[in-house]
Scaffold this motif. Sequence first.
Motif, PDB file in Angstrom:
ATOM      1  N   ALA A  91     -18.977  54.840  60.390  1.00 21.59           N
ATOM      2  CA  ALA A  91     -18.891  56.297  60.413  1.00 21.59           C
ATOM      3  C   ALA A  91     -17.562  56.765  59.833  1.00 21.59           C
ATOM      4  O   ALA A  91     -17.512  57.721  59.053  1.00 21.59           O
ATOM      5  CB  ALA A  91     -19.043  56.802  61.852  1.00 21.59           C
ATOM      6  N   VAL A  92     -16.481  56.049  60.202  1.00 24.65           N
ATOM      7  CA  VAL A  92     -15.163  56.416  59.668  1.00 24.65           C
ATOM      8  C   VAL A  92     -15.153  56.255  58.148  1.00 24.65           C
ATOM      9  O   VAL A  92     -14.689  57.127  57.416  1.00 24.65           O
ATOM     10  CB  VAL A  92     -14.067  55.542  60.319  1.00 24.65           C
ATOM     11  N   ALA A  93     -15.704  55.111  57.682  1.00 24.66           N
ATOM     12  CA  ALA A  93     -15.690  54.846  56.238  1.00 24.66           C
ATOM     13  C   ALA A  93     -16.472  55.921  55.484  1.00 24.66           C
ATOM     14  O   ALA A  93     -16.034  56.404  54.435  1.00 24.66           O
ATOM     15  CB  ALA A  93     -16.278  53.468  55.961  1.00 24.66           C
ATOM     16  N   ILE A  94     -17.634  56.310  56.025  1.00 22.23           N
ATOM     17  CA  ILE A  94     -18.449  57.318  55.336  1.00 22.23           C
ATOM     18  C   ILE A  94     -17.794  58.697  55.468  1.00 22.23           C
ATOM     19  O   ILE A  94     -17.673  59.444  54.500  1.00 22.23           O
ATOM     20  CB  ILE A  94     -19.878  57.337  55.923  1.00 22.23           C
ATOM     21  N   GLY A  95     -17.327  58.998  56.698  1.00 22.77           N
ATOM     22  CA  GLY A  95     -16.773  60.330  56.953  1.00 22.77           C
ATOM     23  C   GLY A  95     -15.559  60.641  56.100  1.00 22.77           C
ATOM     24  O   GLY A  95     -15.381  61.758  55.625  1.00 22.77           O
ATOM     25  N   THR A  96     -14.688  59.632  55.905  1.00 23.34           N
ATOM     26  CA  THR A  96     -13.464  59.911  55.159  1.00 23.34           C
ATOM     27  C   THR A  96     -13.578  59.513  53.691  1.00 23.34           C
ATOM     28  O   THR A  96     -12.601  59.587  52.951  1.00 23.34           O
ATOM     29  CB  THR A  96     -12.276  59.144  55.783  1.00 23.34           C
ATOM     30  N   GLY A  97     -14.769  59.089  53.285  1.00 26.14           N
ATOM     31  CA  GLY A  97     -14.988  58.770  51.880  1.00 26.14           C
ATOM     32  C   GLY A  97     -14.117  57.632  51.368  1.00 26.14           C
ATOM     33  O   GLY A  97     -13.553  57.711  50.282  1.00 26.14           O
ATOM     34  N   MET A  98     -13.973  56.568  52.173  1.00 23.40           N
ATOM     35  CA  MET A  98     -13.175  55.428  51.720  1.00 23.40           C
ATOM     36  C   MET A  98     -13.903  54.688  50.600  1.00 23.40           C
ATOM     37  O   MET A  98     -15.127  54.752  50.499  1.00 23.40           O
ATOM     38  CB  MET A  98     -12.968  54.441  52.881  1.00 23.40           C
ATOM     39  N   ASP A  99     -13.130  53.961  49.777  1.00 25.17           N
ATOM     40  CA  ASP A  99     -13.797  53.176  48.742  1.00 25.17           C
ATOM     41  C   ASP A  99     -13.999  51.736  49.187  1.00 25.17           C
ATOM     42  O   ASP A  99     -14.519  50.913  48.441  1.00 25.17           O
ATOM     43  CB  ASP A  99     -13.040  53.262  47.410  1.00 25.17           C
TER      44      ASP A  99
END
Lengths: 319, 240
Positions: A91-99
Motif C-alpha cells: 500500500a505504501v509503495a502504491i500510495g507514494t508512487g515508488m519505483d
Amino acid sequence: MPSDAPATGSPGSTGSTGSTGDSGTTAATDVIHDIGYRHYDGPRLGRGYARRSLFTQSLRAAYGLGRSAKSKVPPALLFGIMCLVALILVAVAIGTGMDELPLEYTDYAIYLQPVIFLFIAAQAPVSVSRDLRFRTVPLYFSRPVERLDYVSAKYAAMASALFVLTATPLLILYVGALLAKLDFTDQTKGFAQGLVSAALLSLLFAGIGLAIAALTPRRGFGVAAVIAAFTVPFGAVSALQGIAWEQDNLGAIGWFALFSPIGLIDNVQSTFLGATPATASPEPVDPSTAAGTAALLVALALAAGCFLFLLRRYRKAGL
Amino acid sequence: MLYHPTVARLTQRAILGRRRALILLLLPVLLIVIAIVVRVLVGADDEVTADLLGGFALATMVPLIGVIAGTGAIGPEIDDSSIVYLLAKPVPRPTIILTKLTVAVGVTAAFSALPTLVAGFILGGNGSRLAVAYALAAAVASVAYAAFFLMLGTISRHAVVFGLVYALVWEALLGSLVDGVKTLSIQQWALAVGEKIGQGGHVVSDVALPVATVLLVVVTAGATWFAAQRLRSLTLAGEE
C-alpha cells in the motif's frame, strides 16, 4: 484394488455359508483367534496413502485446521502479521508512487524473523509432541506406516507450512508490485530469489524445530526450547558481529553468521541470491564467498542431520 | 502468610526438575563463554561490554529465562490439571501465587542476573560499574517478567507462545521500529534503573527513571493480583 488385501475367508468358521467364493479361502496364518465376525474386505489403501494422509493432516494441523478454535489463534495470528506487513508495504509503495518496493523480497524473512521463529516454535511441538505425550506414536507404527514415512511426512508437512508462511507475503508483494506497474523483469527476478531463499529457510527451520520438539513431550517446554534454539544464537551472533565491526574485523562478521540459523540463510542469500546482508553492524558487510558457500553446506548438512536425528528418535517407538 | 515452603519446593522442582535445569543452564554458560572469548580477543572495553550485556544478556537471555520460569511455575500444572490437588488444600490461593512468584523470580534472577554480573566482571572495563548496572537491570527485569509471565500462565494454555510474542515481537521487533512501544517495555524500564548506576552513557533507556519505577511496580503488583484472582475462579479446560 491393492494386491495386499488379506485373505478374508476364515479357515475355521464352521458353516459360514455366507462367504461366497470370491475371496480366497487360503489359511490365514496371522489370525490369532477367529470367532467368526465378518472381516474387512474393502480396499486396503497402503503405505503411500497413509503417508499422504499423515502429510495433509500434519499440514492442516500446523495452521490449526481440523483442531479447536483456540488452537487456530496462534497460527492465524502469526500468518496474519506476515501478510499484513506485506500488504502495508504494498500500500505504501502504491500510495507514494515508488519505483521499487520499500524492501527486497529476500529481506522480508530477515525483518520478520521473530514471527517465523514463533510460528515454528508454536507449531513444531503441535506436530510431534502431542503424539509423544498421548502415546499415539505406537498406534501409527502398528499400521503399515514405517518410521521413514512418519518422519518424512511430518518433516515435509512442517517445511510446507513454513513455506506457505514465508512465500505468501512474497506473493502479495509481487502481485502488488505488478499492480503498481514496477519493472516486470526486476520484480520477477527478485521474487524468484526470495522464493528460493524461503524454501531453504523452510527446510532448515522445520528440521531444527522438529528435532528439538521431538525430544520433549511437554508442549510448553518444547515451545521455549525451540525459540531458544533460534533466538539465543541470533542474539549471541549479533553481539559478536557488533563487536567485530567495532574492532574493524569485517571478515569475521560473515563467519560468525554460521553459528545462527537465520545467519546461515542470510549468508547464503547474500552470496548467491543478490540480497543485502542483514548483519548486526551499522552498515551491511558482505560475507566472503567462502563464508557463503560454507553457510549453504552447513544449512543443508544441518537439515539432513535433523532428519537423520528424527529417524533415530523414533527407533524406539514407545516414547 | 505469604510463603508456603511445600508449594515452593514443588514449584522449584517443576521448573528445575530432571534435565530442565541443565537446559536452563546452557544460556548463562553461553553468555560467560562468549564473555571470556571476547575478553581474550578484544580486551577490556566499555563499548563491547555494553554491546554484549545489553544486546545479548538483557535483550535475549532475561526475557527467555523469564518466560520459561514464569510460565513453567504454573502452566504445566494447569495444563495437566494436577493443580486441583494443590487448590484442594487449605492454602490461600494468593499465597500459592506469591510463593510461585517468589520461586520464579529467584530462578530467573539466579539464571540471568547473576551470570550477567559475572560476565560483566569478566569483560571488565569502567571499574566494573557496567557489570553492576546491567546485573541490577537484569534483576529488576526478572521480577517484572516473572510476575507478568506467571499471570499469562494462569490466563492461557498458550502462555509460552504469548509470552514469547510479547518478548520477541513487541519488545524486540516493534520496539526497534516504533519509539512509542519502548515506553511499554519491561526491558526499557529495567534499563532505566541500570542507567542510574552505569556511567559514561553506555546504559541508555528511553524511559525516565520515575516513570519506569512506577510502571514496574504497577505491572508487577497488578499481574500478581490478577493471577491470584484468576486462580480463585479457575476453570479447568479439557484437553484439546
